[in-house]
Design an enzyme around this catalytic site. Structure first.
Site, short mmCIF file in Angstrom:
data_model
loop_
_atom_site.label_atom_id
_atom_site.label_comp_id
_atom_site.label_asym_id
_atom_site.label_seq_id
_atom_site.Cartn_x
_atom_site.Cartn_y
_atom_site.Cartn_z
N SER A 137 0.56 -1.42 0.07
CA SER A 137 0.24 0.36 0.00
C SER A 137 1.09 0.74 -0.07
O SER A 137 2.18 1.16 0.23
CB SER A 137 -1.09 0.10 1.17
OG SER A 137 -1.79 1.22 1.17
N TYR B 74 -1.83 5.44 -4.51
CA TYR B 74 -3.08 6.34 -4.33
C TYR B 74 -2.00 7.98 -4.47
O TYR B 74 -1.45 8.15 -4.66
CB TYR B 74 -3.08 7.04 -3.15
CG TYR B 74 -4.70 6.15 -1.45
CD1 TYR B 74 -5.65 5.40 -2.40
CD2 TYR B 74 -3.53 5.08 -1.08
CE1 TYR B 74 -6.06 4.36 -2.08
CE2 TYR B 74 -4.94 4.17 0.18
CZ TYR B 74 -5.52 3.88 -0.68
OH TYR B 74 -6.85 3.42 -0.33
N THR C 147 -5.46 2.94 -7.13
CA THR C 147 -6.83 2.90 -6.93
C THR C 147 -7.85 4.31 -7.50
O THR C 147 -7.05 5.28 -6.92
CB THR C 147 -6.92 2.89 -4.92
OG1 THR C 147 -6.49 2.11 -4.74
CG2 THR C 147 -8.14 2.75 -4.22
N LYS D 253 -7.46 -0.12 -10.02
CA LYS D 253 -8.83 -0.78 -8.99
C LYS D 253 -10.09 -0.07 -8.50
O LYS D 253 -9.26 1.29 -7.92
CB LYS D 253 -7.81 -0.95 -7.89
CG LYS D 253 -8.18 -1.84 -6.44
CD LYS D 253 -7.03 -2.35 -5.18
CE LYS D 253 -8.21 -2.81 -4.15
NZ LYS D 253 -8.69 -2.57 -3.37
N HIS E 151 -14.49 -1.26 -2.78
CA HIS E 151 -13.01 -1.36 -1.27
C HIS E 151 -13.65 -1.88 0.02
O HIS E 151 -13.22 -1.60 0.97
CB HIS E 151 -12.88 0.24 -1.31
CG HIS E 151 -11.53 0.79 -0.66
ND1 HIS E 151 -11.00 1.57 -2.07
CD2 HIS E 151 -11.18 0.99 0.15
CE1 HIS E 151 -10.07 1.83 -0.52
NE2 HIS E 151 -9.97 1.80 -0.37
#
Length: 367
Positions: free
Chosen positions: A114, A136, A162, A239, A263
């Protein structure tokens, strides 16, 4: 555990590990893992959709043991899943992402790091194994692209962007708990990681949500992904796709894959269940890119269902955190072992020697 288990090693399912983790975690951390947004209706819908999908098994197809191995975006995987990107794993165990990454490497499945990992990309590179990086997009474009370069340099094999967090969904459990990061947990890869608004308890809701509002790009567009495509040779996976039109757009713009995902029910409450739209998205892309799914996977039978209706693989999220909280690396490894054993058994019981046979199974949705 009310006499159910005396040790984590006695767990026979993900749900056993969930219940164990909930006995050792503070309630606000259990809520952080388990909670969804709003009334949590989408989170419930994910589970209901999986439970409604039934498989018609085949018989008299004797052969070798089931082989669930596959290749996902250039990464060979012993199982058709990867460990989903999940933030701040040192909340749940001191080793955090180091433990889950080691478990994934030992199991031979990709580990998705992440952006909000509590361990750096470079530290995780030392573990080895197949690693992808979840991105992100930050307000600072330069820092965003620096993350991409670091992911490339540390050996990540794919980028997973994402797309469904312009703002964080209203996760009422976290709001009511006034959830904030403790001082020892930080976004290790980011310039603001050491001390940020995510650490500041104000009594006015979730500090983590306030932090994402301040730092994440609020208006991501396809142009951002075009720019990313021009900057990297790594496979790019989008995603958070739920509409077939968005999946078609991703394929048309040269994206290598999409993850059909709401999510885990943590963004738009009332969004469609991922499994419900998965077949439509597979049809829409027509083989131009790979299609993965997440949101609600809790067993090997769930993996079988997703593959049977077209997924190339799935992402496993919350179960990994329950395993991590229960027993660190050993608990995370147990989750992957249980899911793998359950999948192989489900394949044998449905008459499938490999994933191609799983995709040929007939399925029915029951109401």
């Amino acid at each position: 555990m009310s006499g159910v288990l005396s040790t984590v090693a006695e767990a026979h399912s993900v749900d056993d590990l969930r219940r164990w983790a909930e006995t050792v975690l503070p309630s606000e951390l259990s809520d952080f893992i388990a909670g969804g947004s709003g009334t949590e209706s989408t989170m419930a819908a994910n589970r209901a959709a999986l439970d409604r999908l039934t498989v018609v098994p085949r018989v008299l197809r004797g052969g070798p043991d089931a082989d669930p191995a596959t290749t996902l975006f250039g990464s060979r995987s012993r199982l058709p899943f990867a460990v989903a990107p999940m933030a701040y794993q040192r909340l749940f165990h001191p080793d955090g992402e180091l433990a889950t990454a080691r478990a994934a490497a030992a199991a031979g499945v990709p580990f998705v790091i992440s952006t909000l990992s509590s361990v750096t990309l470079e530290e995780l590179a030392e573990i080895g194994g197949e690693r992808w990086f979840q991105l992100y997009w930050l307000r600072d474009d330069a820092e965003t692209l620096d993350l991409v370069r670091r992911a490339e340099q540390s050996g990540c094999r794919a980028l997973m962007v994402t797309a469904d967090v312009p703002v964080m969904g209203r996760r009422l459990r976290d709001v009511r708990n006034g959830f904030a990061l403790p001082p020892h947990v930080r976004a290790a890869n980011l310039r603001f990681g050491a001390r940020s608004s995510a650490h500041e308890t104000t009594g006015a809701g979730s500090a983590v949500a306030a932090h994402t509002r301040a730092e994440f790009h609020p208006a991501l567009t396809w142009d951002h992904l075009d720019r990313l495509r021009s900057c990297t040779g790594l496979p790019i996976v989008v995603k958070g796709v739920l509409d077939p039109a968005d999946a078609q757009e991703a394929a048309a713009r040269g994206m290598d894959g999409v993850v059909v995902s709401n999510h885990g029910g943590r963004q738009l409450d009332g969004a469609v269940a991922s499994l419900t739209v998965l077949p439509q998205i597979v049809e829409a892309v027509g083989g131009r890119c790979r299609v993965l799914m997440d949101s609600g996977i809790r067993s090997g039978a769930d993996v079988l269902r997703a593959v049977a209706v077209g997924a190339a693989g799935v992402l496993v999220g919350r179960p990994m955190l329950w395993g991590l909280a229960a027993d660190g690396e050993a608990g995370a490894a147990l989750v992957l072992s249980l899911l793998g054993d359950e999948l192989r058994e489900a394949m044998r019981l449905s008459g499938c020697a490999d994933l191609a046979a799983v995709r040929d199974l007939t399925t029915r949705v029951v109401c």
